[in-house]
Design a protein around this motif. Structure first.
Motif, PDB file in Angstrom:
ATOM      1  N   ILE A 138       3.502  10.718-106.489  1.00  0.00           N
ATOM      2  CA  ILE A 138       2.287  10.531-105.691  1.00  0.00           C
ATOM      3  C   ILE A 138       2.596   9.659-104.476  1.00  0.00           C
ATOM      4  O   ILE A 138       3.251   8.638-104.580  1.00  0.00           O
ATOM      5  CB  ILE A 138       1.177   9.884-106.537  1.00  0.00           C
ATOM      6  N   ILE A 143       0.943   8.336-100.386  1.00  0.00           N
ATOM      7  CA  ILE A 143      -0.294   8.142 -99.644  1.00  0.00           C
ATOM      8  C   ILE A 143      -0.076   8.560 -98.205  1.00  0.00           C
ATOM      9  O   ILE A 143       0.888   8.155 -97.563  1.00  0.00           O
ATOM     10  CB  ILE A 143      -0.769   6.687 -99.753  1.00  0.00           C
ATOM     11  N   LEU A 178      -4.724  10.006-101.131  1.00  0.00           N
ATOM     12  CA  LEU A 178      -3.664  10.279-102.089  1.00  0.00           C
ATOM     13  C   LEU A 178      -3.132  11.687-101.881  1.00  0.00           C
ATOM     14  O   LEU A 178      -3.907  12.627-101.757  1.00  0.00           O
ATOM     15  CB  LEU A 178      -4.217  10.206-103.516  1.00  0.00           C
ATOM     16  N   ARG A 180      -1.209  14.392-103.827  1.00  0.00           N
ATOM     17  CA  ARG A 180      -0.712  14.727-105.158  1.00  0.00           C
ATOM     18  C   ARG A 180      -0.537  16.229-105.303  1.00  0.00           C
ATOM     19  O   ARG A 180      -0.747  16.798-106.372  1.00  0.00           O
ATOM     20  CB  ARG A 180      -1.647  14.162-106.223  1.00  0.00           C
ATOM     21  N   GLU A 235      -9.595   1.428 -99.132  1.00  0.00           N
ATOM     22  CA  GLU A 235      -8.242   1.925 -98.922  1.00  0.00           C
ATOM     23  C   GLU A 235      -7.461   1.996-100.224  1.00  0.00           C
ATOM     24  O   GLU A 235      -7.723   1.250-101.156  1.00  0.00           O
ATOM     25  CB  GLU A 235      -7.505   0.997 -97.962  1.00  0.00           C
ATOM     26  N   VAL A 236      -6.503   2.908-100.257  1.00  0.00           N
ATOM     27  CA  VAL A 236      -5.575   2.926-101.383  1.00  0.00           C
ATOM     28  C   VAL A 236      -4.192   2.566-100.882  1.00  0.00           C
ATOM     29  O   VAL A 236      -3.829   2.858 -99.757  1.00  0.00           O
ATOM     30  CB  VAL A 236      -5.491   4.315-102.083  1.00  0.00           C
ATOM     31  N   GLU A 237      -3.441   1.892-101.697  1.00  0.00           N
ATOM     32  CA  GLU A 237      -2.046   1.635-101.344  1.00  0.00           C
ATOM     33  C   GLU A 237      -1.166   2.054-102.506  1.00  0.00           C
ATOM     34  O   GLU A 237      -1.585   1.996-103.660  1.00  0.00           O
ATOM     35  CB  GLU A 237      -1.830   0.164-100.985  1.00  0.00           C
ATOM     36  N   ALA A 238       0.042   2.519-102.178  1.00  0.00           N
ATOM     37  CA  ALA A 238       0.974   2.869-103.241  1.00  0.00           C
ATOM     38  C   ALA A 238       1.661   1.593-103.669  1.00  0.00           C
ATOM     39  O   ALA A 238       1.960   0.730-102.856  1.00  0.00           O
ATOM     40  CB  ALA A 238       2.001   3.881-102.753  1.00  0.00           C
TER      41      ALA A 238
END
Ligand code: FAD
Ligand code: FAD
Lengths: 268, 320
Positions: free
Chosen positions: A20, A22, A29, A31, A230-233
């Motif tokens: 996965i 970003i 995401l 995926r 926000e998303v972070e890896a």
């Protein structure tokens, strides 16, 4: 006779979570290409249902919320031995947080039958909030238990819950909702016969309009009090000092580091 | 809406202290908020002591029916308290009890809940709750724009905070007579304590952890010898269980296992999968041995050794 509903979620296969990423622009995401599977804990919920049915008689109905492709996982659940399956698939229920998800599932459950026991996995592999079983219990006005490592029927559902310091045993009135952990049982193998039979069982896809007595304000994005920013890896960011030299030299350095950190141990 | 930050004061849970300290930090940023603890039970004569952990005010909900934890009664009592005082924030430890109670309360009061957060950060005029998902591979910022209270459960042992200021707490004893007429849908049948763990990886100062790269008897012997010499506890990854040398997850590190916080962690033959590294975030110093120079574990380590675990461990154990 025991009528059992089992909630199963179609999730991206956890074996591939390392892949996965970003998207740096959209912060979404990525995926793509990860195959979907039945959430692991949900397989154990199905297994628990099969055992309850063997002991008490009854029926097993699978329910799920997700994209139309989730029919595949429902079919697989039928092959594991469930009797019927229902999927709610509708844009109106999309973008849901755990509260809206559990509301939608509660309405799906009320629409397709009357149940003594509702089993869920304790936690999904993707969102992994572990909220849904408790919240379902509230929406269905039913007793509920999570982190369950053992369950059987004896004048109510007797469940063992795993806590940090030990295990607590409770008897729940039915109807009740139980979040089943993988520790509860070993999942049996499917066989060719049950796989063939699955194709002849009921598998229906419903839309939001098919649900009984729904209050639209609790559905989907609109019904979700929590939102995603926000998303972070996750990735390591330590500056790792690589030790160099022969094995003996490296061992010397490691010993020195160990001594620095924990002190030199007194010789006995 | 009361300018209050509430913390559920689960009995004997270390996470309560962590949450109160974090709440004080948040209160400083957003200003004029009071940090309060919420205690439930049948005997709360010590509840005022929560001031020592950082609570300015303690809501004590005391009733004989709350002797044993039962989710439905606990949740009802908490719901009533929330409706009465309307706090703006409410935090739970993501313990087994907290992880069951918090979503139950949330569904009763219909607000949002951020799940087992690893941090709470105030910014962009909102509380951002850092929620791990996909086995720890991803961290998502969850916030609750409109519904109140803003609720979050927080993973025990992960918050980094200053010591909390102590208070002579104000004690608010709630009228709980409504519980006289409440019946529970749950009957408590008993509790069986965990067997004493002689290999307690959670509290150990030194942890030596084995991954799938520990394959030979010699490498396992060297690893146990090393652990023995430094009084270390022995831990493992999930894949190490597949090698058959250990049976269960009792000393497994990771999202489905335990979190460790030793002064020193040695990883041998561990690749550093997201589900594993989730459990080592609080290790102070980390040394990792792996034959693959590109193994992700090195990015979570202070010192790295590229090489064969058996040879390195044997050499190190011999010199200690
Ligand atoms: C990165 C990320 C972070 C998130 N953080 C939060 C958060 O902090 N708070 C929040 O409220 N939501 C959050 N969500 C949203 C949440 O994951 C979704 O609402 C999801 O639909 C339901 O929760 P879950 O997968 O976490 O289920 P869990 O509660 O972990 O699932 C437990 C069980 O419930 C059943 N179940 C769950 N979903 C379904 C379904 N669609 N169909 C059938 N059965 C199901 C299954 O049996 C499952 O094993 C997050 C999502 C992501 C991707
Ligand atoms: C839902 C879910 C939950 C999970 N939860 C957990 C969890 O809680 N904890 C957990 O650990 N895992 C968990 N996993 C599994 C996780 O994804 C990884 O598969 C696992 O952590 C890998 O363990 P490992 O590093 O020992 O093995 P591998 O990934 O196989 O790595 C072995 C490493 O050893 C190295 N190596 C091999 N031989 C040698 C040698 N002779 N000398 C030195 N190095 C050598 C290799 O280079 C490699 O890097 C979970 C998975 C899922 C899907």
């Amino acid at each position: 006779m025991m009528n059992i509903a089992v909630c199963i979620k179609s999730v991206p296969d956890p074996e591939y979570y390392e892949k996965i990423t970003i998207d740096p622009e959209s912060k979404r995401l990525v995926r793509d290409g990860i195959p979907a599977v039945i959430n692991e804990a949900d397989c154990h919920a199905i297994e628990a249902a099969l055992r309850l049915k063997e002991q008490n008689g009854g029926t097993i109905t699978l329910v799920s919320m997700g994209p139309p492709a989730a029919k595949e996982q429902l079919l697989e659940g039928l092959a594991m031995g469930a009797d019927a399956a229902y999927l709610i698939s509708d844009r109106k229920v999309g973008g849901a947080d755990s509260l809206a998800t559990s509301y939608t599932l509660s309405k799906l459950i009320e629409t397709v039958g009357t149940f003594d026991v509702i089993l869920t996995g304790n936690e999904s592999a993707d969102g992994a909030t572990a909220h849904v079983p408790s919240q379902l219990g509230v929406w269905l006005n039913a007793a509920h238990a999570t982190n369950v490592v053992d369950l059987y029927y004896d004048n109510g559902m007797v469940v063992t819950k795993q806590f940090e310091t030990g295990r607590g045993k409770y008897r729940l009135q039915t109807p009740c909702v139980i979040g089943v952990t993988p520790k509860a049982n070993e999942v049996r193998f499917k066989n060719v016969r049950t796989i063939l039979e699955a194709k002849n069982k009921t598998l229906k896809v419903l839309s939001a309009a098919d649900l009984k007595d729904v209050d639209d304000q609790y559905l989907g994005l609109k019904g979700s009090p929590s939102q995603n920013g926000e998303v972070e890896a996750m990735s390591g960011n330590k500056e790792c000092k690589m030790l160099q030299g022969t094995e003996t030299e490296i061992a010397d350095q490691v010993v020195e580091i160990i001594h620095q950190i924990i002190g030199v141990k007194e010789e006995a | 809406m009361a300018k209050e930050i509430w913390v559920y004061a689960q009995k004997d849970a270390d996470v309560v202290k962590e949450l109160l300290a974090k709440s004080q930090e948040i209160a400083k940023v957003i200003g004029e908020y009071k940090v309060c603890a919420v205690a439930l039970g049948d005997d709360l004569k010590d509840a005022k002591n929560l001031g020592d952990l950082g609570a300015e005010k303690v809501y004590a909900v005391e009733h004989t029916s709350l002797k044993e934890y039962r989710c439905d009664l606990y949740a009802k009592a908490i719901e009533k308290l929330v409706q009465k005082y309307q706090p703006e924030y409410f935090f739970f430890g993501a313990t087994a009890i907290g992880s069951e109670l918090a979503p139950t309360v949330v569904a009763l009061v219909k607000t949002g809940l951020a799940a087992h957060c690893i941090d709470l950060r105030y910014g962009k005029d909102r509380l951002n709750c850092m929620v791990p998902a996909f086995g720890g591979k991803v961290i998502s910022e969850i916030y609750i724009p409109n519904a109140r209270p803003v609720m979050a459960s927080v993973r025990p042992g992960i918050l980094q905070t200053e010591e909390a200021a102590k208070y002579e707490a104000e004690l608010v004893c709630e009228d709980t007579s409504f519980l006289n007429d409440e019946t529970s849908t749950e009957e408590f049948l008993g509790f069986e304590e965990n067997q004493k763990d002689t290999n307690n990886i959670e509290d150990a100062d030194v942890v030596v952890s084995a991954g799938r790269g520990i394959t030979s008897d010699a490498s396992w012997n060297a690893l146990t010898q090393l652990a023995d010499k430094v009084d270390g506890a022995i831990a493992w990854s999930r894949s190490f269980i597949d090698t058959g040398r250990v049976k269960d997850e009792s000393s497994m590190i990771g999202t489905s296992g335990k979190s460790v916080k030793p002064k020193l962690l040695v990883n041998a033959g561990v690749s550093g999968a997201a589900q594993y590294v989730c459990g080592i975030a609080r290790a102070k110093k980390v040394i990792s041995i792996n034959k693959d120079p590109k193994a992700p574990i090195f990015a979570y380590s202070d010192y790295g050794v590229v090489g064969d675990a058996e040879k390195i461990l044997t050499a190190v154990a011999a010199k200690l």
